[in-house]
Design a protein around this motif. Sequence first.
Motif, mmCIF file in Angstrom:
data_model
loop_
_atom_site.group_PDB
_atom_site.id
_atom_site.type_symbol
_atom_site.label_atom_id
_atom_site.label_comp_id
_atom_site.label_asym_id
_atom_site.label_seq_id
_atom_site.Cartn_x
_atom_site.Cartn_y
_atom_site.Cartn_z
ATOM 1 N N GLY A 43 0.808 -1.274 -0.051
ATOM 2 C CA GLY A 43 -0.174 -0.040 0.053
ATOM 3 C C GLY A 43 0.635 1.181 0.119
ATOM 4 O O GLY A 43 2.129 1.120 -0.055
ATOM 5 N N LEU A 44 0.217 2.535 0.052
ATOM 6 C CA LEU A 44 0.984 3.723 0.204
ATOM 7 C C LEU A 44 1.527 3.860 1.565
ATOM 8 O O LEU A 44 0.730 3.613 2.582
ATOM 9 C CB LEU A 44 -0.042 4.789 -0.333
ATOM 10 N N PHE A 88 6.504 3.620 -6.604
ATOM 11 C CA PHE A 88 5.633 4.505 -7.244
ATOM 12 C C PHE A 88 5.542 5.848 -6.229
ATOM 13 O O PHE A 88 4.909 5.435 -5.145
ATOM 14 C CB PHE A 88 4.330 3.926 -7.694
ATOM 15 N N LEU A 90 3.944 9.382 -5.185
ATOM 16 C CA LEU A 90 2.538 10.162 -5.449
ATOM 17 C C LEU A 90 2.664 11.379 -4.613
ATOM 18 O O LEU A 90 3.210 11.367 -3.379
ATOM 19 C CB LEU A 90 1.325 9.303 -5.125
ATOM 20 N N GLU A 100 -10.594 17.296 1.519
ATOM 21 C CA GLU A 100 -10.489 15.972 0.506
ATOM 22 C C GLU A 100 -9.172 16.145 0.064
ATOM 23 O O GLU A 100 -8.540 17.070 -0.475
ATOM 24 C CB GLU A 100 -11.410 16.051 -0.307
ATOM 25 N N PHE A 103 -4.566 13.464 -5.250
ATOM 26 C CA PHE A 103 -3.306 12.968 -5.731
ATOM 27 C C PHE A 103 -3.259 13.001 -7.231
ATOM 28 O O PHE A 103 -3.955 13.231 -8.107
ATOM 29 C CB PHE A 103 -3.545 11.170 -5.770
ATOM 30 N N GLY A 104 -1.684 13.246 -7.312
ATOM 31 C CA GLY A 104 -1.172 13.426 -8.770
ATOM 32 C C GLY A 104 -0.947 12.037 -9.359
ATOM 33 O O GLY A 104 -1.343 11.113 -9.069
ATOM 34 N N PRO A 105 -0.390 12.224 -10.822
ATOM 35 C CA PRO A 105 -0.578 11.119 -11.471
ATOM 36 C C PRO A 105 0.735 10.144 -11.047
ATOM 37 O O PRO A 105 0.585 8.870 -11.633
ATOM 38 C CB PRO A 105 -0.230 11.703 -12.958
ATOM 39 N N GLY A 106 1.766 10.880 -10.419
ATOM 40 C CA GLY A 106 2.743 9.842 -9.902
ATOM 41 C C GLY A 106 3.961 9.727 -10.775
ATOM 42 O O GLY A 106 3.859 9.988 -11.819
ATOM 43 N N ARG A 108 7.121 6.998 -11.496
ATOM 44 C CA ARG A 108 7.600 5.290 -11.264
ATOM 45 C C ARG A 108 9.083 5.600 -11.312
ATOM 46 O O ARG A 108 9.791 5.694 -12.443
ATOM 47 C CB ARG A 108 6.954 4.500 -12.448
ATOM 48 N N TYR B 36 -10.445 4.086 -1.928
ATOM 49 C CA TYR B 36 -9.636 4.565 -3.302
ATOM 50 C C TYR B 36 -9.629 3.248 -4.179
ATOM 51 O O TYR B 36 -9.293 2.453 -3.747
ATOM 52 C CB TYR B 36 -8.620 5.223 -2.971
ATOM 53 N N GLN B 38 -7.482 2.119 -7.706
ATOM 54 C CA GLN B 38 -6.286 2.248 -8.531
ATOM 55 C C GLN B 38 -6.301 1.185 -9.723
ATOM 56 O O GLN B 38 -6.109 0.149 -9.398
ATOM 57 C CB GLN B 38 -4.854 2.291 -7.678
ATOM 58 N N ASN B 41 -1.724 1.177 -13.972
ATOM 59 C CA ASN B 41 -1.088 2.286 -14.485
ATOM 60 C C ASN B 41 -1.559 3.457 -14.355
ATOM 61 O O ASN B 41 -1.641 4.493 -15.656
ATOM 62 C CB ASN B 41 -0.662 2.080 -15.972
ATOM 63 N N LYS B 42 -2.653 3.764 -13.565
ATOM 64 C CA LYS B 42 -3.385 5.018 -13.256
ATOM 65 C C LYS B 42 -3.250 5.470 -11.989
ATOM 66 O O LYS B 42 -2.808 4.862 -11.130
ATOM 67 C CB LYS B 42 -4.712 4.917 -13.817
ATOM 68 N N GLY B 43 -3.788 6.537 -11.861
ATOM 69 C CA GLY B 43 -3.674 7.403 -10.279
ATOM 70 C C GLY B 43 -4.650 6.818 -9.353
ATOM 71 O O GLY B 43 -5.486 5.872 -9.761
ATOM 72 N N LEU B 44 -5.012 7.227 -8.327
ATOM 73 C CA LEU B 44 -5.679 6.936 -7.442
ATOM 74 C C LEU B 44 -6.939 7.835 -7.666
ATOM 75 O O LEU B 44 -6.956 9.069 -7.771
ATOM 76 C CB LEU B 44 -5.088 7.266 -6.039
ATOM 77 N N LEU B 46 -10.845 8.636 -5.644
ATOM 78 C CA LEU B 46 -11.671 8.409 -4.533
ATOM 79 C C LEU B 46 -13.091 7.693 -4.708
ATOM 80 O O LEU B 46 -13.734 8.509 -5.637
ATOM 81 C CB LEU B 46 -11.820 9.829 -3.957
ATOM 82 N N PHE B 90 -8.172 0.520 -2.156
ATOM 83 C CA PHE B 90 -7.494 0.657 -0.776
ATOM 84 C C PHE B 90 -8.532 1.254 0.263
ATOM 85 O O PHE B 90 -9.129 2.252 -0.115
ATOM 86 C CB PHE B 90 -6.202 1.877 -0.955
ATOM 87 N N PHE B 104 -2.945 4.173 4.563
ATOM 88 C CA PHE B 104 -3.519 3.266 3.609
ATOM 89 C C PHE B 104 -3.623 2.023 4.323
ATOM 90 O O PHE B 104 -2.423 1.503 4.755
ATOM 91 C CB PHE B 104 -2.887 3.632 2.237
#
Lengths: 112, 114
Positions: A43-44, A88, A90, A100, A103-106, A108, B36, B38, B41-44, B46, B90, B104
Motif C-alpha cells: 500500500g501507500l 511509485f 505520489l 479532501e 493525488f497526482g499522476p505519480g 515510477r 480509493y 487504482q 498504470n493509473k492514479g488513485l 476516490l 485501498f 492506507f
Amino acid sequence: SQTIHQWPATLVQPVGSPLSLECTVEGTSNPNLYWYRQAAGRGLQLLFYSVGIGQISSEVPQNLSASRPQDRQFILSSKKLLLSDSGFYLCALIPGQGNEQFFGPGTRLTVL
Amino acid sequence: AQSVTQLDSHVSVSEGTPVLLRCNYSSSYSPSLFWYVQHPNKGLQLLLKYTSAATLVKGINGFEAEFKKSETSFHLTKPSAHMSDAAEYFCVVRVRNSGYALNFGKGTSLLVTP
C-alpha cells in the motif's frame, strides 16, 4: 479545481545517483502537500508532509528528503539512491479550503 | 493511532455477482474513512468517504460502504460486478497528527471473471 503536476512520469536511475522529483500544484493556495511511496505489492506509505512554505515533517527515517521552496511546489530528493527506493511516488494535496485529499499522476522510479 | 486492515489481499468474483471488500479500522477518535481505487498504470481515484454523517455511504460507479462502529468495520460493496471494476482497492483512514495525511491499507486486488 486544483491540478497536480508530477515529473518525470518514469525514471530509471543507478544506485548511488541523486534524485529530484518535482510536484507543482495549481488552482489552490496554501495547500497541505504530501509525498507517498507505493512499493511493489504494498500500500501507500506517507513519506513527508508540509503545511506551509519551508515546513516539512518526516514520517519515515530514510535517505530521502523533501523541500517546499514555494507555496505550490514540493520536491522530493535524495543524495544517493538505494535499490529499496524503487517504487511509485505520489504527490498529494489537501486544498487550502477543503478537507479532501487529491493525488497526482505519480512518478515510477526504478533504481538499478 | 489510526490504522486500517484490509482482510483480503485478493478477491475474485464473476461478472454480475456481488462484490465485498472487507476493511477493519482502529482509531482513538471518530474516524474519517475512505475507499480509493487504482486501475493499472493509473492514479488513485476516490470512491467514497465517511466523515461521521450517514453510516451508509454511496460512492461512484455503484459502490457503497457501511460504517459499523460496533464491528469497527467499513466494508465496500457493490451489487453487481463489471469487468471494468477490476483494480486495486485501498481502505484508508485520515490521521489527525500528520497534517491530516492518509494511512492506507495494503490493498485488495479485485479480479472480475467473465
